[in-house]
Enzyme design. Structure first.
Site, short mmCIF file in Angstrom:
data_model
loop_
_atom_site.label_atom_id
_atom_site.label_comp_id
_atom_site.label_asym_id
_atom_site.label_seq_id
_atom_site.Cartn_x
_atom_site.Cartn_y
_atom_site.Cartn_z
CB CYS A 42 -0.69 2.42 3.91
SG CYS A 42 -2.33 1.93 3.36
CG ASP A 43 3.12 1.16 4.53
OD1 ASP A 43 2.60 1.60 5.56
OD2 ASP A 43 2.96 -0.01 4.12
CB CYS A 96 -0.93 -0.01 1.22
SG CYS A 96 -2.00 1.45 1.32
#
Length: 302
Positions: A135-136, A132
């Site tokens: 997300c990261d 992701c």
């Protein structure tokens, strides 16, 4: 110990676009609807920075789209509970804490990220390997990363990462991308994005933290090394339907066999969205499946 709950007309497994769309159509048809979700509402779309291909909405973030859909279902009267479904039996859906009786079931579990399948991958998740980018990606600001894949998600991930990372490689096993041409054009305009085509990842380097990857050329089988701080895997998805194998037919890839009417091999059980056999898996088709499955469930109860 399980507790028997009240009877529901429809129990929906999954609170992604297909599941929440089914909930909306179910409650609008006057049915008592329960949605069960293991993690959080929204499904895969919740991690998409921008959605620009949903008819009638010029641009919206995946999170906002999913939240609007969730609130719409709740406000109309659907119930949503965060419980993991472990089994479906005749007129019952079993979770890790309850048994829910129902007249019809809609399976809308979507799909999960497909892993590379390379030795050491699992051990490096969260230590350089991610599925992701939104997300990261911020953890890799100013560093060198790569995205594996050739579809829209991979292209979107690379575009997003290019805003934060020093260098972004796109590793794709073919010489042409499967993603939309518009996204390809955006990627090609990025000065810090480099395309590595006709290559696949066959090895990972690093003990406890990713340091690089081994690449194999898909044309001549030659190998090369690429130093990296992060690797984002975007090579598609796979269904998570193993727990339903006793109640519905699955194809050889694990998808629930159901055509455009969303009916499975078992009367009273329907499948909607990315978890079923279909050619096109998009936000619009997931929403359409939800509507079709809900109305089919209502017709079945009649």
């Amino acid at each position: 110990m399980y507790n028997n709950s009240d009877m529901y007309d429809i129990v929906i497994v999954g609170a992604g676009t297909a599941g929440l769309s089914a909930a909306i159509y179910g409650v609008r048809a006057g049915k008592n609807v329960l949605v069960l979700e293991e993690k959080t509402y929204g499904g895969q779309i919740i991690n998409t920075p921008e959605v620009e291909n949903y008819p009638g909405i010029a641009k919206i973030s995946g999170f906002e789209f999913a939240t609007n859909l969730y609130n719409q279902a709740i406000n109309l009267g659907a119930q949503v509970k965060l419980e993991k479904v472990v089994e479906i039996r005749e007129n019952e859906v079993v979770t890790d804490s309850n048994v829910y009786c129902c007249k019809a079931v809609i399976i809308a579990t979507g799909a999960k990220n497909r892993p590379l399948g390379v030795d050491g991958e699992k051990e490096l998740i969260g230590a350089g390997i991610s599925y992701c980018a939104t997300c990261d990606g911020m953890f890799f600001r100013g560093r060198n990363v790569a995205v594996v894949g050739g579809g829209n998600t991979a292209l979107e991930d690379a575009s997003f990462l290019s805003n934060y990372c020093n260098k972004v490689y796109i590793i794709h096993r073919r010489d042409q991308f499967r993603g939309e041409e518009k996204l390809v054009d955006v990627i090609k305009s990025k000065e810090n994005v480099e395309l590595i085509l006709n290559c696949k990842v066959v090895g990972l380097k690093g003990e406890g933290q990713l340091e690089g990857v081994t690449l194999e050329n898909t044309v001549d089988n030659s190998q090369s090394q690429l130093a990296l701080d992060g690797l984002f895997v975007a090579i598609g998805q796979m269904p998570d339907n193993e727990k339903f194998v006793e109640v519905v037919e699955l194809d050889n890839q694990g998808y629930i066999v159901a055509s455009e009417d969303c009916k499975t091999s078992t009367p009273g059980i329907f499948a909607a969205g990315d978890c079923r056999t279909k050619t096109v898996r998009q936000l619009t088709t997931a929403a359409a499946d939800g509507a079709v499955a809900a109305l089919a469930a209502c017709e079945y109860m009649m």
